[in-house]
Design a protein around this motif. Structure first.
Motif, PDB file in Angstrom:
ATOM      1  N   SER A   1      82.117  10.064  36.133  1.00 20.53           N
ATOM      2  CA  SER A   1      81.218  10.392  35.639  1.00 20.53           C
ATOM      3  C   SER A   1      81.219  11.562  34.876  1.00 20.53           C
ATOM      4  CB  SER A   1      79.878  10.360  36.588  1.00 20.53           C
ATOM      5  OG  SER A   1      78.829  10.628  35.878  1.00 20.53           O
TER       6      SER A   1
ATOM      7  N   TYR B   1      88.683  11.039  26.396  1.00 18.48           N
ATOM      8  CA  TYR B   1      87.298  11.719  25.697  1.00 18.48           C
ATOM      9  C   TYR B   1      88.035  13.199  25.258  1.00 18.48           C
ATOM     10  CZ  TYR B   1      82.767  13.400  24.474  1.00 18.48           C
ATOM     11  OH  TYR B   1      81.662  13.997  23.684  1.00 18.48           O
TER      12      TYR B   1
ATOM     13  N   ASP C   1      85.905   9.377  21.645  1.00 22.15           N
ATOM     14  CA  ASP C   1      85.393   9.035  22.877  1.00 22.15           C
ATOM     15  C   ASP C   1      85.783   7.375  22.848  1.00 22.15           C
ATOM     16  OD1 ASP C   1      83.648   8.067  24.939  1.00 22.15           O
ATOM     17  OD2 ASP C   1      82.032   8.866  23.907  1.00 22.15           O
ATOM     18  N   SER C   2      86.361   6.928  23.753  1.00 23.07           N
ATOM     19  CA  SER C   2      86.723   5.611  24.017  1.00 23.07           C
ATOM     20  C   SER C   2      85.655   4.688  24.526  1.00 23.07           C
ATOM     21  CB  SER C   2      88.081   5.376  24.710  1.00 23.07           C
ATOM     22  OG  SER C   2      88.004   5.643  26.166  1.00 23.07           O
ATOM     23  N   THR C   3      84.640   5.155  25.009  1.00 21.28           N
ATOM     24  CA  THR C   3      83.707   4.823  25.526  1.00 21.28           C
ATOM     25  C   THR C   3      82.466   4.042  24.523  1.00 21.28           C
ATOM     26  OG1 THR C   3      82.315   6.266  26.039  1.00 21.28           O
ATOM     27  CG2 THR C   3      83.896   5.802  27.824  1.00 21.28           C
ATOM     28  N   GLN C   4      82.427   5.119  23.514  1.00 21.47           N
ATOM     29  CA  GLN C   4      81.343   4.901  22.479  1.00 21.47           C
ATOM     30  C   GLN C   4      81.718   4.721  21.002  1.00 21.47           C
ATOM     31  OE1 GLN C   4      77.904   7.292  23.108  1.00 21.47           O
ATOM     32  NE2 GLN C   4      78.536   7.753  25.436  1.00 21.47           N
TER      33      GLN C   4
ATOM     34  N   ASP D   1      90.392   5.040  29.613  1.00 23.21           N
ATOM     35  CA  ASP D   1      89.509   5.795  28.655  1.00 23.21           C
ATOM     36  C   ASP D   1      89.957   7.097  28.551  1.00 23.21           C
ATOM     37  OD1 ASP D   1      87.808   3.627  27.727  1.00 23.21           O
ATOM     38  OD2 ASP D   1      86.368   4.201  30.013  1.00 23.21           O
TER      39      ASP D   1
ATOM     40  N   PHE E   1      77.641   9.342  30.863  1.00 23.48           N
ATOM     41  CA  PHE E   1      78.451   8.226  30.451  1.00 23.48           C
ATOM     42  C   PHE E   1      79.721   8.149  31.707  1.00 23.48           C
ATOM     43  CE2 PHE E   1      79.927  11.286  27.380  1.00 23.48           C
ATOM     44  CZ  PHE E   1      81.174  11.473  27.635  1.00 23.48           C
ATOM     45  N   THR E   2      80.401   7.073  31.807  1.00 22.63           N
ATOM     46  CA  THR E   2      81.491   6.812  32.677  1.00 22.63           C
ATOM     47  C   THR E   2      82.817   6.472  32.057  1.00 22.63           C
ATOM     48  OG1 THR E   2      79.941   6.121  34.301  1.00 22.63           O
ATOM     49  CG2 THR E   2      82.279   5.576  34.618  1.00 22.63           C
ATOM     50  N   LEU E   3      83.486   7.382  32.396  1.00 22.55           N
ATOM     51  CA  LEU E   3      85.101   7.219  31.798  1.00 22.55           C
ATOM     52  C   LEU E   3      86.040   6.266  33.087  1.00 22.55           C
ATOM     53  CD1 LEU E   3      85.918  10.722  30.348  1.00 22.55           C
ATOM     54  CD2 LEU E   3      85.275   8.532  28.877  1.00 22.55           C
ATOM     55  N   ARG E   4      86.719   5.407  32.402  1.00 28.87           N
ATOM     56  CA  ARG E   4      87.215   4.467  33.359  1.00 28.87           C
ATOM     57  C   ARG E   4      88.737   4.352  33.092  1.00 28.87           C
ATOM     58  NH1 ARG E   4      82.098   2.135  32.708  1.00 28.87           N
ATOM     59  NH2 ARG E   4      81.199   1.806  34.981  1.00 28.87           N
TER      60      ARG E   4
ATOM     61  N   SER F   1      87.464   5.989  38.187  1.00 28.09           N
ATOM     62  CA  SER F   1      86.568   6.484  37.020  1.00 28.09           C
ATOM     63  C   SER F   1      85.816   7.707  37.225  1.00 28.09           C
ATOM     64  CB  SER F   1      85.463   5.292  36.964  1.00 28.09           C
ATOM     65  OG  SER F   1      84.808   5.003  38.314  1.00 28.09           O
TER      66      SER F   1
END
Length: 310
Positions: free
Chosen positions: A46, A62, A107-110, A60, A54-57, A44
């Protein structure tokens, strides 16, 4: 040497695209003219994009739009591997007014998942990275085709808007850029914040408000980050003693140096140097580390064979 600031991208071929895999340790605040698509293969990362953090794992991705201030950092010393694709703006123009700017939201996190799924873009990245590491003499042609397909998929499936430069809210971004450049150039100075306030005709409150709204940190936090990046570079690439490094970076005292460095990196300066980061440092890309090619090949194979659990 710059530890943030504008990043000039050099493409690997006669085509405005740069493709690579890297393990990310840290990359201080920076920006560039290209679109940058980041996908996490392992671990991951940051990420801070302007005022958002946010954190990309693993799995994910962006997309960073051109001239957007951003920074990357490994999380809790966890090993990571990331795919990075940087694409020149000219490939997105299609003859549009040169005063326009296309901004994508991916953005796959949000963000809300597009109908095609984020996996379409993630696997497209994997294909491009695999092709970039291929020894085939025809790979450049396939890379061009895959890049054009990726761009078409972005237009067809990702949310985007078109803005005109004379209507862009760019004043705060431009001020943030100038502030970062000034602070970075004066890290050794005492009263650096007051110097910046006088230089730009701002109160301390206005200075912090401007930085907070554009990069998400106060002047004090930004200065600490810049000083740590400079110290890390000296620890990695020189044999200078700790007193020289803390003075050069403007920490003021050994106690402050160790406290701030440990807060930012999770280890003391001595441990950072002893761990041998110098052996893995790639001087051409800030804060990026080498990786095992065989491990990357294995991960890419898993993605492209259709493992839905990636």
């Amino acid at each position: 040497m710059s530890y943030s600031i504008y990043e000039s991208i050099t493409s690997n071929q006669r085509f405005p695209v740069n493709l690579f895999v890297t393990a990310i340790q840290s990359s201080a605040f920076h920006w560039h003219n290209e679109y940058e698509l980041l996908g996490v293969l392992k671990g991951s990362v940051s990420m801070r994009v302007q005022s958002e953090q946010f954190t990309l794992r693993k799995g994910d991705l962006y997309l960073v739009n051109p001239n957007t201030i951003h920074a990357l950092k490994q999380t809790e010393q966890e090993e990571n591997l990331c795919m990075v694709i940087q694409i020149g703006q000219e490939l997105f123009s299609s003859g549009r007014d040169d005063r326009s700017e296309i901004r994508f939201y991916l953005d796959s996190t949000q963000d809300e998942e597009p109908e095609c799924g984020f996996s379409l873009f993630y696997r497209s990245m994997a294909r491009l990275i695999r092709e970039a590491t291929s020894e085939s003499r025809h790979s450049p042609f396939r890379i061009r085709a895959l890049i054009c397909t990726l761009i078409a998929d972005l237009f067809d499936n990702a949310v985007y808007d078109i803005r005109f430069r004379d209507t862009l809210a760019g004043d705060s971004q431009e001020l943030a850029v100038k502030l970062i450049e000034f602070l970075e150039a004066h890290l050794r100075e005492e009263g650096i914040v007051e110097l910046a306030c006088r230089q730009f005709g701002l109160s301390r409150r206005s200075l912090d408000r401007s930085l907070k709204s554009t990069v998400g940190v106060t002047a004090k936090e930004l200065i600490e980050s810049l000083r740590v990046e400079q110290a890390k570079n000296l620890l990695k690439n020189t044999e200078k003693n700790m007193n020289y490094i803390l003075d050069t970076c403007g920490f003021g005292s050994e106690k402050t140096f160790y406290r701030v460095f440990r807060k930012e990196t999770g280890v003391t300066p001595s441990v950072f140097r002893q761990k041998g980061y110098i052996e893995n440092y790639n001087d051409t890309i800030k804060g990026y580390l080498d990786y095992e090619a065989s491990e990357v090949a294995s991960i890419l194979k898993q993605i492209l064979e259709g493992d839905d659990h990636v």
